[in-house]
Enzyme design. Structure first.
Site, PDB file in Angstrom:
ATOM      1  N   HIS A  98     -28.524 -58.542  87.501  1.00  0.00           N
ATOM      2  CA  HIS A  98     -29.169 -58.308  88.803  1.00  0.00           C
ATOM      3  C   HIS A  98     -30.550 -57.711  88.503  1.00  0.00           C
ATOM      4  CE1 HIS A  98     -29.526 -57.011  93.074  1.00  0.00           C
ATOM      5  NE2 HIS A  98     -30.377 -56.188  92.484  1.00  0.00           N
ATOM      6  N   LEU A  99     -31.598 -58.474  88.787  1.00  0.00           N
ATOM      7  CA  LEU A  99     -32.952 -58.062  88.412  1.00  0.00           C
ATOM      8  C   LEU A  99     -33.845 -57.982  89.641  1.00  0.00           C
ATOM      9  CD1 LEU A  99     -33.275 -60.535  85.374  1.00  0.00           C
ATOM     10  CD2 LEU A  99     -32.315 -58.214  85.378  1.00  0.00           C
ATOM     11  N   ARG A 148     -25.188 -49.337 104.013  1.00  0.00           N
ATOM     12  CA  ARG A 148     -25.140 -49.277 102.557  1.00  0.00           C
ATOM     13  C   ARG A 148     -25.178 -47.804 102.156  1.00  0.00           C
ATOM     14  NH1 ARG A 148     -29.905 -50.000  98.260  1.00  0.00           N
ATOM     15  NH2 ARG A 148     -28.590 -50.017  96.414  1.00  0.00           N
ATOM     16  N   ASN A 170     -36.107 -54.584  91.898  1.00  0.00           N
ATOM     17  CA  ASN A 170     -36.881 -53.418  91.458  1.00  0.00           C
ATOM     18  C   ASN A 170     -36.013 -52.540  90.569  1.00  0.00           C
ATOM     19  OD1 ASN A 170     -39.548 -53.671  92.520  1.00  0.00           O
ATOM     20  ND2 ASN A 170     -38.587 -53.599  94.542  1.00  0.00           N
ATOM     21  N   GLY A 171     -34.744 -52.348  90.973  1.00  0.00           N
ATOM     22  CA  GLY A 171     -33.742 -51.791  90.068  1.00  0.00           C
ATOM     23  C   GLY A 171     -33.046 -52.955  89.375  1.00  0.00           C
ATOM     24  N   ARG A 214     -38.309 -47.528  86.447  1.00  0.00           N
ATOM     25  CA  ARG A 214     -37.349 -46.694  85.714  1.00  0.00           C
ATOM     26  C   ARG A 214     -37.262 -47.138  84.260  1.00  0.00           C
ATOM     27  NH1 ARG A 214     -32.491 -47.610  89.773  1.00  0.00           N
ATOM     28  NH2 ARG A 214     -33.877 -47.817  91.538  1.00  0.00           N
ATOM     29  N   GLY A 269     -34.521 -62.365  88.920  1.00  0.00           N
ATOM     30  CA  GLY A 269     -33.531 -63.318  88.423  1.00  0.00           C
ATOM     31  C   GLY A 269     -33.535 -64.626  89.206  1.00  0.00           C
ATOM     32  N   GLU A 270     -33.862 -64.542  90.502  1.00  0.00           N
ATOM     33  CA  GLU A 270     -33.832 -65.740  91.350  1.00  0.00           C
ATOM     34  C   GLU A 270     -35.122 -66.547  91.271  1.00  0.00           C
ATOM     35  OE1 GLU A 270     -32.867 -64.389  95.360  1.00  0.00           O
ATOM     36  OE2 GLU A 270     -31.312 -63.094  94.510  1.00  0.00           O
ATOM     37  N   ASN A 271     -36.200 -65.885  90.820  1.00  0.00           N
ATOM     38  CA  ASN A 271     -37.520 -66.530  90.943  1.00  0.00           C
ATOM     39  C   ASN A 271     -38.310 -66.685  89.661  1.00  0.00           C
ATOM     40  OD1 ASN A 271     -37.801 -66.850  93.922  1.00  0.00           O
ATOM     41  ND2 ASN A 271     -37.374 -64.653  93.829  1.00  0.00           N
ATOM     42  N   MET A 317     -43.042 -57.792  88.883  1.00  0.00           N
ATOM     43  CA  MET A 317     -42.983 -58.820  87.845  1.00  0.00           C
ATOM     44  C   MET A 317     -43.944 -59.962  88.103  1.00  0.00           C
ATOM     45  SD  MET A 317     -41.740 -59.431  84.942  1.00  0.00           S
ATOM     46  CE  MET A 317     -40.152 -58.739  84.472  1.00  0.00           C
ATOM     47  N   ASN A 364     -29.715 -50.213 105.707  1.00  0.00           N
ATOM     48  CA  ASN A 364     -29.879 -49.687 104.353  1.00  0.00           C
ATOM     49  C   ASN A 364     -31.035 -48.690 104.400  1.00  0.00           C
ATOM     50  OD1 ASN A 364     -30.410 -49.250 101.682  1.00  0.00           O
ATOM     51  ND2 ASN A 364     -30.615 -51.410 101.118  1.00  0.00           N
ATOM     52  N   HIS A 398     -25.297 -51.288  92.300  1.00  0.00           N
ATOM     53  CA  HIS A 398     -25.493 -52.717  92.620  1.00  0.00           C
ATOM     54  C   HIS A 398     -24.159 -53.460  92.733  1.00  0.00           C
ATOM     55  CE1 HIS A 398     -29.726 -52.696  90.541  1.00  0.00           C
ATOM     56  NE2 HIS A 398     -29.842 -52.485  91.842  1.00  0.00           N
ATOM     57  N   GLU A 404     -26.815 -59.007  99.782  1.00  0.00           N
ATOM     58  CA  GLU A 404     -26.034 -57.780  99.958  1.00  0.00           C
ATOM     59  C   GLU A 404     -25.731 -57.528 101.433  1.00  0.00           C
ATOM     60  OE1 GLU A 404     -29.020 -56.247  97.187  1.00  0.00           O
ATOM     61  OE2 GLU A 404     -27.529 -54.744  96.636  1.00  0.00           O
TER      62      GLU A 404
HETATM   63  P1  ADP Z   1     -35.294 -54.920  95.541  1.00  0.00           P
HETATM   64  O1  ADP Z   1     -34.541 -54.389  94.349  1.00  0.00           O
HETATM   65  O2  ADP Z   1     -36.263 -53.954  96.112  1.00  0.00           O
HETATM   66  O3  ADP Z   1     -34.408 -55.616  96.565  1.00  0.00           O
HETATM   67  P2  ADP Z   1     -36.129 -57.622  94.870  1.00  0.00           P
HETATM   68  O4  ADP Z   1     -34.741 -58.095  94.547  1.00  0.00           O
HETATM   69  O5  ADP Z   1     -36.816 -58.190  96.042  1.00  0.00           O
HETATM   70  O6  ADP Z   1     -36.239 -56.056  94.912  1.00  0.00           O
HETATM   71  O7  ADP Z   1     -36.997 -57.938  93.552  1.00  0.00           O
HETATM   72  C1  ADP Z   1     -38.318 -57.532  93.449  1.00  0.00           C
HETATM   73  C2  ADP Z   1     -38.868 -58.058  92.120  1.00  0.00           C
HETATM   74  O8  ADP Z   1     -38.785 -59.493  92.118  1.00  0.00           O
HETATM   75  C3  ADP Z   1     -40.335 -57.690  91.909  1.00  0.00           C
HETATM   76  O9  ADP Z   1     -40.556 -57.300  90.551  1.00  0.00           O
HETATM   77  C4  ADP Z   1     -41.027 -59.011  92.180  1.00  0.00           C
HETATM   78  O10 ADP Z   1     -42.243 -59.140  91.486  1.00  0.00           O
HETATM   79  C5  ADP Z   1     -40.008 -59.980  91.603  1.00  0.00           C
HETATM   80  N1  ADP Z   1     -40.307 -61.345  92.025  1.00  0.00           N
HETATM   81  C6  ADP Z   1     -40.256 -61.861  93.274  1.00  0.00           C
HETATM   82  N2  ADP Z   1     -40.697 -63.156  93.247  1.00  0.00           N
HETATM   83  C7  ADP Z   1     -41.028 -63.430  91.967  1.00  0.00           C
HETATM   84  C8  ADP Z   1     -41.571 -64.574  91.290  1.00  0.00           C
HETATM   85  N3  ADP Z   1     -41.839 -65.704  91.941  1.00  0.00           N
HETATM   86  N4  ADP Z   1     -41.772 -64.482  89.948  1.00  0.00           N
HETATM   87  C9  ADP Z   1     -41.507 -63.352  89.276  1.00  0.00           C
HETATM   88  N5  ADP Z   1     -41.012 -62.233  89.854  1.00  0.00           N
HETATM   89  C10 ADP Z   1     -40.780 -62.272  91.175  1.00  0.00           C
END
Ligand code: ADP
Length: 394
Positions: A204-205, A87, A207-208, A237, A329-331, A280, A10, A176, A381
């Protein structure tokens, strides 16, 4: 290792994310990131099993970085590398699925570059370098836009004169797609539903950020448009703004197109609203300490995200579940909880304990008993790109 390994690449304008993926194995044999390419600080980090390493590559470009990785990749693959999956961000209307890279498909990807001037040229750098370094390996392009080629015309057309669409490709494409497809399929599996008879809202949350309505395994609407700027609030963005903002800034402040593009793509979103960070995690920490900008950024992010999900529901015949994925979204239990709180009319509600514990790569339901399904599904991905590449090469 069985002979089913794909090197997934990628490429960004100054970075290469890579992973060596064997879909029969849960973990990647090798994964890493080459970054700041073209600068004196260029370096590559990688992980192989439990071992993490890095190497400085001063002034290396994409090709030099890939050349450094070549022996590493070959030894990790144990001589069993099956092909390379790239990608590619924008496939325009031409690509509705992954395609084998050859001179004809490469020229179509080049011709699509005006639609994605920030992304496709970087993806092409990686493809061209990989062809030089691995001339005998088959290579595949997997497009972010392809999954959204099933959008109905009423969802992909802008309310603009038809000639702009017919002659210049001005329409909504969506991005995405690899992630929306992967997590909606996983959600159906996790819920015991058939992909072909299930309906999902996806957030899907990363950076984008983008939302998507997935019906029977197909994308029916999505929040990103002609470019990945449209839609919800993202790290840097803006997402949706009044389209007259361009002329307003040009007229009142004398800003150039480049300045406005930089504002909307690089200095807005969470970063612009908070005045602090696009990350975040940092914003959640700052909010806990009462930082007003971080607090506002999180409120706007969740409200606009909920609004977008509500809008996507227009494309669903029923709601089998809302899916959260991507780093945020995952964290982030906080973001999930605040977003769902805006969706009361959908009867959505979370089990706060399940929400709090479903982080760090865990998947599963987080809704309160008796409420519609809400799932956390880690995206992957790279794995989807490897699966698509193998499906095509076989
Ligand atoms: P990319 O789009 O570059 O693949 P990621 O999917 O890794 O990015 O997501 C990055 C985002 O996830 C950042 O805003 C980061 O702060 C946020 N993030 C990662 N871990 C946590 C967490 N434990 N709590 C809140 N936000 C998180």
């Amino acid at each position: 290792m069985p002979a089913r390994t794909i090197l997934v690449i990628n490429c960004g304008s100054s970075s290469i994310k890579f992973a060596l993926v064997n879909p029969a194995q849960a973990q990647f044999a090798l994964s890493g990131l080459a970054e700041r390419l073209g600068s004196p600080d260029a370096q590559v980090h990688w992980q192989q099993g439990a071992s993490k390493q890095h190497l400085a590559l001063p002034a290396a470009d994409h090709r030099a970085a890939l050349a450094q990785l070549l022996p590493l990749v070959q030894s990790a693959a144990g001589g069993q590398l099956h092909g390379i999956g790239h990608r590619v961000v924008h496939g325009g209307e031409h690509f509705t699925a992954a395609c084998r890279l050859d001179p004809a498909s490469l020229s179509v990807i080049r011709a699509t570059a005006p639609l994605a001037p920030l992304h496709n040229p970087a993806n092409l750098l990686g493809i061209e370098a990989a062809f030089k370094l691995f001339p005998d390996l088959p290579q595949v392009a997997v497009f972010d836009t392809a999954f959204h080629q099933t959008l109905p015309e009423h969802a992909y057309r802008y309310a603009l004169p038809e000639a702009l669409y017919r002659e210049h490709g001005v329409r909504r494409y969506g991005f995405h797609g690899t992630s929306h497809r992967f997590v909606s399929q996983r959600a159906a599996e996790l819920s015991g539903l058939a992909v072909a008879a299930s309906s999902w809202l996806v957030a899907h949350l990363g950076n984008g950020c983008s939302t998507c309505a997935v019906v029977n395994g197909q994308s029916r609407d999505t929040s990103m448009g002609l470019t990945p700027l449209e839609g919800v609030v993202m790290g840097t963005r803006s997402g949706d703004v009044d389209p007259n903002l361009h002329s307003h800034l040009a007229r009142t402040l004398g800003w150039s197109l480049e300045q406005i593009e930089t504002l909307l793509n690089n200095n807005s979103g969470l970063l612009g609203l908070s005045g602090l960070s696009n990350d975040m995690r940092s914003l959640e920490q700052a909010r806990e300490q009462g930082h007003p900008g971080a607090t506002l950024a999180i409120e706007v992010f969740c409200y606009r995200l909920a609004k977008s999900l509500a809008a996507m529901s227009c494309a669903l015949p029923q709601l089998d579940g809302l899916i959260f994925t991507g780093g945020i979204g995952e964290n982030s239990p906080l973001i999930r909880s605040k977003t769902v709180a805006h969706l009361r009319l959908f009867n959505l509600a979370l089990d706060q304990q399940a929400n709090a514990r479903t982080i760090a790569g865990l998947a599963g339901p987080i809704q309160a008993a008796g409420h519609p399904r809400v799932l956390v599904v880690p995206t992957n991905e790279e794995r989807q790109i490897a699966l698509d590449s193998l499906a095509l090469l076989n």
